[in-house]
Design a protein around this motif. Structure first.
Motif, mmCIF file in Angstrom:
data_model
loop_
_atom_site.group_PDB
_atom_site.id
_atom_site.type_symbol
_atom_site.label_atom_id
_atom_site.label_comp_id
_atom_site.label_asym_id
_atom_site.label_seq_id
_atom_site.Cartn_x
_atom_site.Cartn_y
_atom_site.Cartn_z
ATOM 1 N N SER A 61 3.176 75.024 16.659
ATOM 2 C CA SER A 61 2.568 75.770 17.762
ATOM 3 C C SER A 61 2.018 77.113 17.298
ATOM 4 C CB SER A 61 3.575 75.984 18.889
ATOM 5 O OG SER A 61 4.590 76.890 18.489
ATOM 6 N N GLY A 63 0.374 77.351 14.569
ATOM 7 C CA GLY A 63 -0.851 77.035 13.863
ATOM 8 C C GLY A 63 -0.670 76.767 12.384
ATOM 9 N N ARG A 87 -0.463 67.603 17.375
ATOM 10 C CA ARG A 87 -0.874 68.914 17.889
ATOM 11 C C ARG A 87 -2.252 68.759 18.509
ATOM 12 N NH1 ARG A 87 -0.708 73.569 13.765
ATOM 13 N NH2 ARG A 87 -2.338 72.335 12.803
ATOM 14 N N ASP A 88 -2.403 69.222 19.747
ATOM 15 C CA ASP A 88 -3.711 69.280 20.384
ATOM 16 C C ASP A 88 -3.932 70.723 20.843
ATOM 17 O OD1 ASP A 88 -2.317 69.526 22.806
ATOM 18 O OD2 ASP A 88 -2.548 67.421 23.313
ATOM 19 N N ALA A 89 -4.920 70.947 21.679
ATOM 20 C CA ALA A 89 -5.265 72.310 22.074
ATOM 21 C C ALA A 89 -4.166 72.985 22.892
ATOM 22 C CB ALA A 89 -6.569 72.306 22.869
ATOM 23 N N GLY A 90 -3.341 72.213 23.565
ATOM 24 C CA GLY A 90 -2.357 72.818 24.459
ATOM 25 C C GLY A 90 -0.910 72.725 24.032
ATOM 26 N N GLY A 126 -4.025 77.254 14.978
ATOM 27 C CA GLY A 126 -4.735 76.108 14.446
ATOM 28 C C GLY A 126 -6.093 76.473 13.896
ATOM 29 N N GLN A 127 -6.562 77.692 14.199
ATOM 30 C CA GLN A 127 -7.814 78.139 13.614
ATOM 31 C C GLN A 127 -7.514 78.664 12.222
ATOM 32 O OE1 GLN A 127 -9.176 81.084 16.334
ATOM 33 N NE2 GLN A 127 -9.619 79.621 17.954
ATOM 34 N N ARG A 159 -9.076 66.176 25.070
ATOM 35 C CA ARG A 159 -8.909 67.147 23.990
ATOM 36 C C ARG A 159 -8.697 66.413 22.677
ATOM 37 N NH1 ARG A 159 -3.989 70.168 26.421
ATOM 38 N NH2 ARG A 159 -4.078 68.533 27.931
ATOM 39 N N ARG A 161 -7.000 65.956 19.093
ATOM 40 C CA ARG A 161 -5.694 66.333 18.580
ATOM 41 C C ARG A 161 -5.557 65.818 17.158
ATOM 42 N NH1 ARG A 161 -2.753 61.921 22.241
ATOM 43 N NH2 ARG A 161 -2.772 60.252 20.741
#
Length: 170
Positions: A61, A63, A87-90, A126-127, A159, A161
């Motif tokens: 979480s 990243g 892992r997805d965007a949320g 994640g960026q 989204r 993932r």
């Protein structure tokens, strides 16, 4: 007068009963002890899976690269554990499962333990980070025993993932 009458005669007739009772009870006590030790091993493996899943979900979480997360989870999980990280965007989800078999009874059935931890992904996680301790962050290559794939947006409820799976080999 007879010296073998009375209480002495009763003592002689029950002389071997303690040995016989011990011979009957001792195997039952050993089985109970072995079952207790096995139960402790199962609980220990369950706690290791839960701790590994929680720490992996926190790292994912934040990243961290999924390969690093997987390696950290494997280090904390029982030997032979199966790890699945999504892992997805949320959210970040880590599932750790393992089979527990007593070391002394390899022919006994395996008890499956499993733990799942889910954590909300931090904003911006994640960026790619451009600097860590003054240098560019390098991600290690993906080992051959794990599989990473990008799941299309249609499979992730709108989204994209990333998932990574791996199995620890003994």
């Amino acid at each position: 007068m007879d010296h073998c009458s009375g209480p002495a005669r009763v003592r002689d007739s029950s002389r071997g009963s303690v040995t016989a009772e011990t011979a009957v009870v001792l195997p039952a006590l050993i089985v109970i002890l072995a079952a207790g030790l096995w139960a402790v091993a199962v609980v220990e493996a369950q706690l290791e899976c839960a701790d590994a899943a929680r720490s992996g979900a926190r790292a994912a979480s934040r990243g961290e690269p999924l390969e690093w997360v997987r390696d950290g989870v494997r280090a904390a999980a029982p030997v032979g554990a199966r790890v699945k990280i999504t892992r997805d965007a949320g959210r970040a989800r880590v599932e750790v499962s393992a089979g527990v078999r007593p070391r002394w009874g390899l022919s006994l059935p395996e008890v499956a333990v499993r733990a799942v931890a889910v954590s909300a992904v931090e904003p911006g996680a994640g960026q790619e980070d451009t600097a860590v301790a003054g240098s560019a962050r390098q991600q290690p290559e993906l080992p051959s025993r794990a599989q990473e794939r990008a799941v299309p947006a249609s499979a992730g409820a709108g989204r994209a993932r990333t998932e990574i799976e791996g199995v620890e080999t003994a």
